[in-house]
Design a protein around this motif. Structure first.
Motif, PDB file in Angstrom:
ATOM      1  N   PHE A  52      32.579  29.149  45.209  1.00 26.96           N
ATOM      2  CA  PHE A  52      32.386  29.745  43.770  1.00 26.96           C
ATOM      3  C   PHE A  52      33.075  31.636  43.855  1.00 26.96           C
ATOM      4  CE2 PHE A  52      30.369  25.610  43.043  1.00 26.96           C
ATOM      5  CZ  PHE A  52      30.872  24.643  43.569  1.00 26.96           C
ATOM      6  N   LEU A  53      32.058  31.984  44.920  1.00 29.14           N
ATOM      7  CA  LEU A  53      32.613  33.535  44.581  1.00 29.14           C
ATOM      8  C   LEU A  53      34.396  33.300  44.876  1.00 29.14           C
ATOM      9  CD1 LEU A  53      33.423  34.227  48.111  1.00 29.14           C
ATOM     10  CD2 LEU A  53      30.844  33.790  47.950  1.00 29.14           C
ATOM     11  N   MET A  54      34.617  32.759  44.799  1.00 29.53           N
ATOM     12  CA  MET A  54      36.328  32.854  45.086  1.00 29.53           C
ATOM     13  C   MET A  54      37.293  32.464  43.946  1.00 29.53           C
ATOM     14  SD  MET A  54      36.968  31.975  49.488  1.00 29.53           S
ATOM     15  CE  MET A  54      35.507  30.815  49.305  1.00 29.53           C
ATOM     16  N   ASP A  55      36.247  31.880  43.083  1.00 28.56           N
ATOM     17  CA  ASP A  55      36.806  31.725  41.739  1.00 28.56           C
ATOM     18  C   ASP A  55      38.109  32.045  41.142  1.00 28.56           C
ATOM     19  OD1 ASP A  55      37.357  30.688  39.333  1.00 28.56           O
ATOM     20  OD2 ASP A  55      36.002  28.344  39.421  1.00 28.56           O
ATOM     21  N   GLU A  56      39.018  33.035  40.726  1.00 28.68           N
ATOM     22  CA  GLU A  56      39.057  33.654  40.101  1.00 28.68           C
ATOM     23  C   GLU A  56      39.082  34.052  39.268  1.00 28.68           C
ATOM     24  OE1 GLU A  56      43.122  35.232  41.305  1.00 28.68           O
ATOM     25  OE2 GLU A  56      42.932  34.720  43.541  1.00 28.68           O
ATOM     26  N   ASP A  57      39.765  31.964  37.759  1.00 29.41           N
ATOM     27  CA  ASP A  57      39.303  32.804  36.504  1.00 29.41           C
ATOM     28  C   ASP A  57      37.776  32.828  36.655  1.00 29.41           C
ATOM     29  OD1 ASP A  57      41.688  31.627  36.297  1.00 29.41           O
ATOM     30  OD2 ASP A  57      40.945  29.382  37.022  1.00 29.41           O
ATOM     31  N   ILE A  58      36.904  32.618  36.794  1.00 29.81           N
ATOM     32  CA  ILE A  58      35.342  32.797  36.573  1.00 29.81           C
ATOM     33  C   ILE A  58      35.536  34.763  36.847  1.00 29.81           C
ATOM     34  CG2 ILE A  58      33.406  32.925  36.790  1.00 29.81           C
ATOM     35  CD1 ILE A  58      33.678  29.445  37.344  1.00 29.81           C
ATOM     36  N   ASP A 113      39.389  30.419  57.333  1.00 31.86           N
ATOM     37  CA  ASP A 113      40.999  30.919  56.964  1.00 31.86           C
ATOM     38  C   ASP A 113      40.867  31.436  55.005  1.00 31.86           C
ATOM     39  OD1 ASP A 113      42.483  30.362  58.873  1.00 31.86           O
ATOM     40  OD2 ASP A 113      43.148  29.453  58.507  1.00 31.86           O
ATOM     41  N   ALA A 114      39.677  31.056  54.508  1.00 34.06           N
ATOM     42  CA  ALA A 114      39.518  31.014  53.119  1.00 34.06           C
ATOM     43  C   ALA A 114      38.865  32.225  53.111  1.00 34.06           C
ATOM     44  CB  ALA A 114      38.762  29.986  51.768  1.00 34.06           C
ATOM     45  N   LEU A 115      38.212  32.302  53.462  1.00 32.65           N
ATOM     46  CA  LEU A 115      37.389  34.240  53.426  1.00 32.65           C
ATOM     47  C   LEU A 115      38.082  35.081  53.511  1.00 32.65           C
ATOM     48  CD1 LEU A 115      33.715  32.853  54.944  1.00 32.65           C
ATOM     49  CD2 LEU A 115      33.570  33.618  52.263  1.00 32.65           C
ATOM     50  N   ALA A 116      38.596  35.037  54.563  1.00 34.00           N
ATOM     51  CA  ALA A 116      40.196  35.683  54.975  1.00 34.00           C
ATOM     52  C   ALA A 116      40.881  36.178  53.738  1.00 34.00           C
ATOM     53  CB  ALA A 116      40.384  35.171  56.793  1.00 34.00           C
ATOM     54  N   GLN A 117      41.662  35.361  53.191  1.00 30.58           N
ATOM     55  CA  GLN A 117      42.222  35.343  52.319  1.00 30.58           C
ATOM     56  C   GLN A 117      41.017  36.127  51.232  1.00 30.58           C
ATOM     57  OE1 GLN A 117      44.490  32.024  51.293  1.00 30.58           O
ATOM     58  NE2 GLN A 117      44.669  31.451  53.420  1.00 30.58           N
ATOM     59  N   TRP A 118      40.166  35.375  50.550  1.00 29.89           N
ATOM     60  CA  TRP A 118      39.281  36.012  49.738  1.00 29.89           C
ATOM     61  C   TRP A 118      39.008  37.743  50.153  1.00 29.89           C
ATOM     62  CZ3 TRP A 118      39.490  35.730  45.101  1.00 29.89           C
ATOM     63  CH2 TRP A 118      37.778  36.735  44.359  1.00 29.89           C
ATOM     64  N   TYR A 142      29.269  35.920  41.869  1.00 29.75           N
ATOM     65  CA  TYR A 142      28.899  37.129  41.339  1.00 29.75           C
ATOM     66  C   TYR A 142      30.509  37.593  40.663  1.00 29.75           C
ATOM     67  CZ  TYR A 142      24.917  37.961  44.395  1.00 29.75           C
ATOM     68  OH  TYR A 142      24.124  37.697  45.053  1.00 29.75           O
ATOM     69  N   SER A 143      30.641  38.389  39.487  1.00 26.80           N
ATOM     70  CA  SER A 143      31.896  39.008  39.224  1.00 26.80           C
ATOM     71  C   SER A 143      32.592  40.073  40.333  1.00 26.80           C
ATOM     72  CB  SER A 143      31.522  40.101  38.692  1.00 26.80           C
ATOM     73  OG  SER A 143      31.393  41.522  37.991  1.00 26.80           O
ATOM     74  N   ILE A 144      33.795  40.518  39.726  1.00 29.30           N
ATOM     75  CA  ILE A 144      35.074  41.180  41.255  1.00 29.30           C
ATOM     76  C   ILE A 144      33.963  42.726  41.041  1.00 29.30           C
ATOM     77  CG2 ILE A 144      35.909  42.171  39.156  1.00 29.30           C
ATOM     78  CD1 ILE A 144      37.074  41.306  42.889  1.00 29.30           C
ATOM     79  N   LEU A 145      33.179  43.186  40.126  1.00 32.75           N
ATOM     80  CA  LEU A 145      32.678  43.864  39.971  1.00 32.75           C
ATOM     81  C   LEU A 145      31.426  44.393  41.482  1.00 32.75           C
ATOM     82  CD1 LEU A 145      31.696  45.279  36.513  1.00 32.75           C
ATOM     83  CD2 LEU A 145      33.236  45.887  37.581  1.00 32.75           C
ATOM     84  N   TYR A 146      31.300  43.342  41.288  1.00 27.42           N
ATOM     85  CA  TYR A 146      30.330  43.001  43.179  1.00 27.42           C
ATOM     86  C   TYR A 146      31.021  43.676  44.507  1.00 27.42           C
ATOM     87  CZ  TYR A 146      27.886  41.003  47.231  1.00 27.42           C
ATOM     88  OH  TYR A 146      27.580  40.955  48.881  1.00 27.42           O
ATOM     89  N   TRP A 147      32.409  43.427  44.439  1.00 28.37           N
ATOM     90  CA  TRP A 147      33.105  43.332  45.801  1.00 28.37           C
ATOM     91  C   TRP A 147      33.453  44.867  45.718  1.00 28.37           C
ATOM     92  CZ3 TRP A 147      32.818  40.360  49.256  1.00 28.37           C
ATOM     93  CH2 TRP A 147      32.161  38.903  49.442  1.00 28.37           C
TER      94      TRP A 147
END
Length: 365
Positions: A282-288, A327-332, A243-248
């Protein structure tokens, strides 16, 4: 008089039966929902995922099958075959409920046992209950009862589509299975479209409790785990789509942050307990997700991103494990909570963006 009346009634019934038989024959031969076969004398016409996915699942042999909502619609089997080197199939139910996916999976696994099943697990649908479910998915195409096939064979709407399939092929408008239900060529993938397609909500004062969606997520995960445990010889590659960063931005402004991340953590805990599951974030892929030029709204990404995701999956990128998922979800979570969303509504940001990318467009306002 009575004899003439009986003849009239018999003639009428015979005429009705002939018409019904003719309808059934046309539907059986043309088979617009691909229920009996994939046609080899003409190209299919794709008009309804819920009516045609059962036929695709039953009649297209594939070792790799990708299943998802409209977020998965622009993945092409040809690209999957190129990446994974196996016959492939994409099955989608737009805005699908897990009970609908369950019916589709039952059809698929009754017909074949794919080596790999890729499931796009949308956060939006993971946290949703079944209260909005409709009867749009016809049971007679998904169950094992041959007697109710009559609902398909003698159906005026299906007859209409049978005729339409033949006419469309005469006009050269048939489609391939590879392109069926794709729609990325009808959208403008650009930050202007992404922002225009995003209705930014007013920010709420309080966060929802972290356990708000856990009951719904648990029920949906029960469905997914039933597939996993029933088919131990199939590898399940499950991913959270980008999802795009706008989702967040929307999630935070609606006060759903803790509730959504709790549901995602629950999914990781339960899915990663299975040996035949690989999970990808993949929701954590900043490049996308930070590049709004990949999107037409705050959720849906382009077909080009679909290709990127397939390669990332094949390469094992963004894989979540029991050791790193929390940890990955906490960082995101920390990243999205502190991200500067306001810049997307700043004209100077888009002026600089356009200059950096050599685009002579007017900035979004």
């Amino acid at each position: 008089m009575k004899r003439a009346y009986r003849r009239w009634v018999c003639s009428l019934l015979a005429g009705v039966l002939v018409m019904l038989a003719l309808c059934a024959a046309v539907v059986y031969v043309v088979d617009p929902c691909l229920y009996y076969r994939i046609p080899d004398r003409w190209q299919p016409v794709f008009f309804s995922e819920r009516y045609q996915m059962a036929g695709l699942a039953r009649n297209v042999e594939a070792d790799t099958v990708l299943v998802g909502t409209s977020m998965a619609a622009n993945y092409r089997a040809s690209q999957m075959e190129e990446v994974f080197g196996t016959p492939s199939l994409r099955l989608t139910i737009p805005d699908g409920y897990y009970s609908e996916f369950d019916k589709l999976m039952n059809v698929l696994f009754r017909a074949q046992t794919p080596e790999r099943l890729i499931f796009s697990m949308d956060p939006n649908t993971l946290i949703r209950d079944e209260s909005g479910l409709t009867e749009a998915m016809p049971d007679y195409l998904y169950n094992t009862n041959p007697l109710d096939d009559i609902e398909y064979l003698v159906n005026k709407d299906v007859l209409y589509y049978s005729v339409y399939v033949l006419m469309a092929n005469c006009w050269g408008e048939g489609e391939t299975v590879d392109e069926g239900f794709t729609w990325d060529d009808t959208e403008w993938w650009n930050h202007l479209s992404a922002l225009a397609g995003y209705e930014r909500p007013e920010a709420v004062a309080e966060m929802l409790p972290a356990d708000t969606y856990l009951e719904e997520a648990s029920a949906n995960l029960d469905v997914v785990e039933s597939w996993i445990t029933a088919h131990p010889d199939t590898e399940f590659d499950i991913f959270f789509p980008p999802y795009s960063i706008l989702y967040w931005d929307k999630t935070i402004r609606l006060g759903q942050t803790d509730a959504v991340f709790s549901a995602l953590n629950l999914a990781c805990e339960r899915l990663l307990a299975h040996d035949n599951v690989k999970l990808y974030g993949f929701l954590m892929d900043e490049d996308i997700v930070l590049n709004l030029d990949n999107y037409c709204d705050h959720l849906h990404h382009s077909g080009q991103v679909c290709t990127q995701v397939l390669h990332l999956l094949a390469e094992g990128e963004y894989r979540l494990t029991e050791d790193n998922a929390a940890d990955a979800l906490a960082q995101w979570r920390d990243f999205v909570v502190h991200y500067d969303y306001e810049k997307f509504w700043d004209e100077d940001f888009w002026i600089a963006w356009n200059e950096e990318h050599g685009i002579g467009e007017e900035p979004a306002s």
